[in-house]
Design a protein around this motif. Sequence first.
Motif, PDB file in Angstrom:
ATOM      1  N   ALA A  20     -10.578  23.917 -16.267  1.00  0.00           N
ATOM      2  CA  ALA A  20      -9.903  23.237 -16.858  1.00  0.00           C
ATOM      3  C   ALA A  20      -8.044  22.311 -16.636  1.00  0.00           C
ATOM      4  N   LEU A  21      -7.604  23.546 -15.637  1.00  0.00           N
ATOM      5  CA  LEU A  21      -6.791  23.008 -15.416  1.00  0.00           C
ATOM      6  C   LEU A  21      -6.033  22.262 -14.384  1.00  0.00           C
ATOM      7  N   TYR A  22      -7.626  22.048 -13.155  1.00  0.00           N
ATOM      8  CA  TYR A  22      -7.752  21.408 -12.602  1.00  0.00           C
ATOM      9  C   TYR A  22      -8.006  20.217 -12.520  1.00  0.00           C
ATOM     10  N   THR A  23      -9.205  19.606 -13.572  1.00  0.00           N
ATOM     11  CA  THR A  23      -9.242  18.864 -14.108  1.00  0.00           C
ATOM     12  C   THR A  23      -8.347  17.290 -14.387  1.00  0.00           C
ATOM     13  N   ARG A  24      -7.254  18.291 -15.234  1.00  0.00           N
ATOM     14  CA  ARG A  24      -5.971  17.753 -15.861  1.00  0.00           C
ATOM     15  C   ARG A  24      -4.447  17.743 -14.351  1.00  0.00           C
ATOM     16  N   CYS A  25      -4.499  18.254 -14.124  1.00  0.00           N
ATOM     17  CA  CYS A  25      -4.341  18.391 -12.997  1.00  0.00           C
ATOM     18  C   CYS A  25      -4.685  16.863 -12.111  1.00  0.00           C
ATOM     19  N   GLY A  26      -5.843  16.785 -12.500  1.00  0.00           N
ATOM     20  CA  GLY A  26      -5.969  15.474 -11.170  1.00  0.00           C
ATOM     21  C   GLY A  26      -5.922  14.461 -12.451  1.00  0.00           C
ATOM     22  N   ALA A  28     -17.657  38.033 -18.530  1.00  0.00           N
ATOM     23  CA  ALA A  28     -16.637  37.511 -19.045  1.00  0.00           C
ATOM     24  C   ALA A  28     -15.662  36.808 -19.077  1.00  0.00           C
ATOM     25  N   MET A  29     -14.649  38.222 -19.034  1.00  0.00           N
ATOM     26  CA  MET A  29     -12.570  37.429 -18.753  1.00  0.00           C
ATOM     27  C   MET A  29     -12.687  36.527 -17.818  1.00  0.00           C
ATOM     28  N   LEU A  30     -13.998  37.151 -16.161  1.00  0.00           N
ATOM     29  CA  LEU A  30     -14.156  36.122 -15.514  1.00  0.00           C
ATOM     30  C   LEU A  30     -14.586  35.380 -15.278  1.00  0.00           C
ATOM     31  N   GLY A  31     -15.768  34.794 -16.377  1.00  0.00           N
ATOM     32  CA  GLY A  31     -15.834  33.381 -16.765  1.00  0.00           C
ATOM     33  C   GLY A  31     -15.318  32.816 -17.412  1.00  0.00           C
ATOM     34  N   LEU A  32     -14.054  33.072 -17.968  1.00  0.00           N
ATOM     35  CA  LEU A  32     -13.183  32.153 -18.912  1.00  0.00           C
ATOM     36  C   LEU A  32     -12.405  31.819 -17.949  1.00  0.00           C
TER      37      LEU A  32
END
Length: 85
Positions: free
Chosen positions: A21-27, A10-14
């Motif tokens: 989310a960070l990758y899309t925001r960087c884009g 679960a932690m790895l999934g989170l």
Amino acid sequence: MGFESWVSMAMLGLILSVLVALYTRCGKTWRLLSYWHVTTQERQTRSNWHAEENRELRSALRAEKAHVEQLQRKVEILQALLPVA
């Protein structure tokens, strides 16, 4: 699989979802910066063009003022040559 394994998964999934989310925001940020760069270049080009135009207009205005002064001197000379009535 024990409870700890499920928590780890679960932690790895989170963590993975946060990274996505960070990758899309960087884009989005990259696209915004690219757009800002292009518009800034366009504004700079327009600003340079306006500055050049202003220099040319000031130069033309100086030439016109010099011409007017020259004509005023000629008028004064011609008025001095006229007989006083």
